[in-house]
Design a protein around this motif. Structure first.
Motif, mmCIF file in Angstrom:
data_model
loop_
_atom_site.group_PDB
_atom_site.id
_atom_site.type_symbol
_atom_site.label_atom_id
_atom_site.label_comp_id
_atom_site.label_asym_id
_atom_site.label_seq_id
_atom_site.Cartn_x
_atom_site.Cartn_y
_atom_site.Cartn_z
ATOM 1 N N GLY A 1 0.533 -1.564 -0.129
ATOM 2 C CA GLY A 1 -0.133 -0.243 -0.320
ATOM 3 C C GLY A 1 1.060 1.219 0.050
ATOM 4 N N ILE A 2 0.171 2.203 0.753
ATOM 5 C CA ILE A 2 0.783 3.636 0.496
ATOM 6 C C ILE A 2 2.475 3.329 0.953
ATOM 7 N N GLY A 3 2.909 2.595 2.172
ATOM 8 C CA GLY A 3 4.152 2.293 2.592
ATOM 9 C C GLY A 3 5.157 1.369 1.596
ATOM 10 N N PHE B 1 9.303 -1.848 7.476
ATOM 11 C CA PHE B 1 9.393 -2.374 8.359
ATOM 12 C C PHE B 1 7.582 -3.027 8.007
ATOM 13 N N ASP B 2 7.292 -4.237 9.150
ATOM 14 C CA ASP B 2 6.265 -5.302 8.304
ATOM 15 C C ASP B 2 5.640 -6.443 9.348
ATOM 16 N N LEU B 3 5.023 -6.262 9.727
ATOM 17 C CA LEU B 3 4.280 -7.519 9.724
ATOM 18 C C LEU B 3 3.725 -8.842 8.878
ATOM 19 N N VAL C 1 8.458 -6.778 12.103
ATOM 20 C CA VAL C 1 8.308 -6.226 13.504
ATOM 21 C C VAL C 1 6.407 -5.752 13.754
ATOM 22 N N ASP C 2 6.013 -5.385 14.509
ATOM 23 C CA ASP C 2 4.767 -5.515 14.719
ATOM 24 C C ASP C 2 4.493 -3.849 15.570
ATOM 25 N N VAL C 3 4.619 -3.251 14.638
ATOM 26 C CA VAL C 3 5.091 -1.655 16.005
ATOM 27 C C VAL C 3 4.023 -1.471 16.573
ATOM 28 N N SER C 4 3.459 -2.417 16.883
ATOM 29 C CA SER C 4 2.209 -1.744 17.885
ATOM 30 C C SER C 4 3.038 -2.325 18.944
ATOM 31 N N ASN D 1 5.339 6.815 8.805
ATOM 32 C CA ASN D 1 4.951 5.479 9.647
ATOM 33 C C ASN D 1 3.333 5.825 9.119
ATOM 34 N N CYS D 2 3.623 4.556 8.217
ATOM 35 C CA CYS D 2 2.403 3.820 7.089
ATOM 36 C C CYS D 2 1.589 3.000 7.612
ATOM 37 N N ALA D 3 2.383 2.452 8.844
ATOM 38 C CA ALA D 3 0.877 1.067 9.383
ATOM 39 C C ALA D 3 -0.538 1.317 9.871
ATOM 40 N N ALA E 1 -13.606 4.255 15.425
ATOM 41 C CA ALA E 1 -12.818 4.066 16.420
ATOM 42 C C ALA E 1 -11.366 4.508 15.135
ATOM 43 N N TYR E 2 -11.311 4.635 14.672
ATOM 44 C CA TYR E 2 -11.313 4.524 13.049
ATOM 45 C C TYR E 2 -10.636 6.729 13.099
ATOM 46 N N ALA E 3 -11.818 6.789 13.299
ATOM 47 C CA ALA E 3 -11.660 8.880 12.615
ATOM 48 C C ALA E 3 -10.502 8.892 14.316
ATOM 49 N N SER F 1 -9.184 7.835 16.175
ATOM 50 C CA SER F 1 -7.594 6.875 16.057
ATOM 51 C C SER F 1 -6.706 8.447 14.713
ATOM 52 N N LYS F 2 -7.077 8.662 14.090
ATOM 53 C CA LYS F 2 -6.605 9.581 12.470
ATOM 54 C C LYS F 2 -6.341 10.653 13.408
ATOM 55 N N GLY F 3 -7.825 11.528 13.887
ATOM 56 C CA GLY F 3 -7.257 12.594 14.684
ATOM 57 C C GLY F 3 -6.420 12.973 16.223
ATOM 58 N N PRO G 1 -4.152 11.747 3.447
ATOM 59 C CA PRO G 1 -4.044 10.854 2.321
ATOM 60 C C PRO G 1 -6.273 11.216 2.410
ATOM 61 N N GLY G 2 -6.630 11.143 1.490
ATOM 62 C CA GLY G 2 -8.005 10.058 0.349
ATOM 63 C C GLY G 2 -7.862 9.966 0.272
ATOM 64 N N SER G 3 -8.560 9.073 -0.386
ATOM 65 C CA SER G 3 -8.621 7.722 -1.193
ATOM 66 C C SER G 3 -7.833 7.115 -1.603
ATOM 67 N N VAL G 4 -6.566 6.109 -1.194
ATOM 68 C CA VAL G 4 -5.669 5.737 -1.971
ATOM 69 C C VAL G 4 -5.648 4.360 -2.835
ATOM 70 N N ASP G 5 -4.956 4.114 -3.906
ATOM 71 C CA ASP G 5 -5.199 2.710 -4.304
ATOM 72 C C ASP G 5 -4.842 1.808 -3.813
ATOM 73 N N THR G 6 -5.164 1.084 -2.897
ATOM 74 C CA THR G 6 -4.227 0.689 -1.667
ATOM 75 C C THR G 6 -5.255 -1.082 -0.917
ATOM 76 N N PRO G 7 -4.204 -1.897 -0.770
ATOM 77 C CA PRO G 7 -5.191 -3.117 -0.973
ATOM 78 C C PRO G 7 -6.094 -2.865 0.570
HETATM 79 P P1 NAD Z 1 -2.667 -1.178 3.592
HETATM 80 O O1 NAD Z 1 -3.391 -2.319 4.416
HETATM 81 O O2 NAD Z 1 -2.322 -1.517 2.282
HETATM 82 O O3 NAD Z 1 -1.248 -1.361 4.064
HETATM 83 C C1 NAD Z 1 -0.944 -1.398 5.227
HETATM 84 C C2 NAD Z 1 0.564 -1.958 6.163
HETATM 85 O O4 NAD Z 1 0.859 -1.853 7.264
HETATM 86 C C3 NAD Z 1 0.713 -4.036 5.749
HETATM 87 O O5 NAD Z 1 1.532 -3.984 4.842
HETATM 88 C C4 NAD Z 1 0.291 -4.443 6.382
HETATM 89 O O6 NAD Z 1 1.171 -5.198 6.678
HETATM 90 C C5 NAD Z 1 1.029 -3.452 7.439
HETATM 91 N N1 NAD Z 1 0.580 -3.348 8.796
HETATM 92 C C6 NAD Z 1 -0.446 -3.494 9.406
HETATM 93 N N2 NAD Z 1 -0.815 -3.566 11.358
HETATM 94 C C7 NAD Z 1 0.455 -3.047 11.527
HETATM 95 C C8 NAD Z 1 1.967 -3.376 12.668
HETATM 96 N N3 NAD Z 1 0.763 -3.923 13.977
HETATM 97 N N4 NAD Z 1 2.782 -3.228 12.403
HETATM 98 C C9 NAD Z 1 3.905 -3.761 10.981
HETATM 99 N N5 NAD Z 1 2.975 -3.494 10.090
HETATM 100 C C10 NAD Z 1 1.369 -3.355 9.538
HETATM 101 O O7 NAD Z 1 -2.972 -0.011 4.145
HETATM 102 P P2 NAD Z 1 -2.942 1.253 3.270
HETATM 103 O O8 NAD Z 1 -3.733 1.451 2.074
HETATM 104 O O9 NAD Z 1 -1.764 0.996 2.525
HETATM 105 O O10 NAD Z 1 -3.068 2.488 4.352
HETATM 106 C C11 NAD Z 1 -1.396 2.785 5.130
HETATM 107 C C12 NAD Z 1 -1.435 4.168 6.170
HETATM 108 O O11 NAD Z 1 -2.945 4.973 4.976
HETATM 109 C C13 NAD Z 1 -2.943 3.388 7.328
HETATM 110 O O12 NAD Z 1 -2.399 4.018 8.234
HETATM 111 C C14 NAD Z 1 -4.035 4.211 6.551
HETATM 112 O O13 NAD Z 1 -5.154 4.582 7.792
HETATM 113 C C15 NAD Z 1 -3.879 5.349 5.696
HETATM 114 N N6 NAD Z 1 -4.993 5.499 4.858
HETATM 115 C C16 NAD Z 1 -5.144 5.192 4.151
HETATM 116 C C17 NAD Z 1 -5.937 5.704 3.021
HETATM 117 C C18 NAD Z 1 -6.560 4.788 1.780
HETATM 118 O O14 NAD Z 1 -6.896 5.093 0.822
HETATM 119 N N7 NAD Z 1 -5.915 3.491 1.776
HETATM 120 C C19 NAD Z 1 -6.587 7.061 3.157
HETATM 121 C C20 NAD Z 1 -5.884 8.187 4.392
HETATM 122 C C21 NAD Z 1 -5.235 7.532 5.127
#
Ligand code: NAD
Length: 266
Positions: free
Chosen positions: A18-20, A37-39, A63-66, A90-92, A155-157, A159-161, A186-192
């Motif tokens: 995704g964004i990461g 870093f990813d789990l 790594v689990d970043v939590s 920090n994208c996780a 919960a999501y909103a 957490s983002k605030g 970001p607004g909507s981003v093409d990710t999993p």
């Molecule tokens: P995604 O699910 O496509 O990718 C997220 C990545 O984070 C995955 O590789 C996942 O394995 C990893 N991850 C999740 N939990 C983890 C943990 N505890 N430790 C380590 N790695 C972990 O998601 P995305 O769409 O790329 O979103 C990335 C960030 O952008 C998120 O914070 C999301 O809320 C934010 N965001 C996404 C969008 C969107 O439209 N896609 C819009 C606004 C904000």
């Protein structure tokens, strides 16, 4: 001429997808040394083979970043290997759904642990290294949902605030040592993640149709590519953004500036 981050070391959390993943690619393109870093072990493995030609310029940690012990361990390995850390992206994050009534305590805690606590933990362990260097840039991926909301995202909103507040508070603490902290919204981003969400809400439509409908809700008429968020992250780590800190910067095709009552016209 593009931004050149030769000699800079950048950690990207959630870097395997995704964004990461888009950020990893853009930092690689800018000649930085990148640590993902990813789990998700299998996605990390695919990413490592994609970048195998870069040798020490790309590495990854499962790594689990939590989890603080795992974050501490992974950050010290990066420091031991490369001797510095210039950027932390920090994208996780996870998307969870539920109203204030039906969100369980477990979902609330998990959302905050992964989306907010992780950003506190990575900054807690990376910032001392940046303070010692008297330079560094931390970028937290928030969302337009930190500013505006929709149904069933309590919960999501929230957490983002919290990420925007964490960003401002840590930017003030770290400014004296020339360590900058900014949030990208970001607004909507093409990710999993977005595709999973589209699948959950598609009804009779295809995922592609839902993504196209969601794109049409953005004034620029489309959803973003993860590489576009990566470009902004690269800018926020570069010297070109040296006087920008504590900001929440939307990259949303105009989504957050539009009154939702659309008048007819061109
Ligand atoms: P995604 O699910 O496509 O990718 C997220 C990545 O984070 C995955 O590789 C996942 O394995 C990893 N991850 C999740 N939990 C983890 C943990 N505890 N430790 C380590 N790695 C972990 O998601 P995305 O769409 O790329 O979103 C990335 C960030 O952008 C998120 O914070 C999301 O809320 C934010 N965001 C996404 C969008 C969107 O439209 N896609 C819009 C606004 C904000």
């Amino acid at each position: 001429m593009g931004i050149d981050l030769s000699g800079k070391v950048v950690i990207v959390t959630g870097g395997a997808k995704g964004i990461g993943e888009g950020c990893v690619q853009k930092f690689v393109d800018a000649n930085a040394t990148v640590v993902s870093f990813d789990l998700d072990g299998s996605s990390l493995k695919n990413q490592a083979s994609k970048y195998s030609k870069l040798e020490s310029r790309f590495s990854s940690h499962l790594v689990d970043v939590s989890n603080e012990a795992q974050v501490k361990d992974a950050v010290s390995k990066v420091q031991e290997t490369y001797g510095r850390i210039d950027g932390l992206i920090n994208c996780a994050g996870i998307q969870t759904y539920g109203s204030v009534v039906d969100t369980t305590e477990e979902i609330w805690d998990k959302t905050f642990n992964v989306n907010v606590k992780s950003m506190f933990l990575t900054a807690k362990h990376v910032a001392p290294i940046m303070i010692a260097q008297k330079s560094g840039s931390i970028v937290n991926i928030s969302s337009v949902q930190s500013l505006m909301s929709q149904k069933t995202v309590v919960a999501y909103a929230a957490s983002k605030g919290a990420i925007n507040s964490l960003t401002r508070a840590s930017a003030i603490d770290l400014a004296i040592d020339n360590v900058r902290v900014n949030a990208i919204l970001p607004g909507s981003v093409d990710t999993p993640m977005l595709r999973t969400s589209a699948d959950m809400h598609r009804g009779e439509k295809s995922v592609e149709e839902v993504l196209s409908d969601w794109g049409a809700g953005h004034p620029l008429g489309r959803i973003a590519k993860s590489s576009e968020v990566g470009d902004l992250a690269v800018f926020l780590v570069s010297a070109e953004s040296a006087f920008i800190t504590g900001q929440s910067i939307a990259i949303d095709g105009g989504l957050s500036i539009q009154v939702p009552v659309i008048l007819p016209g061109k």
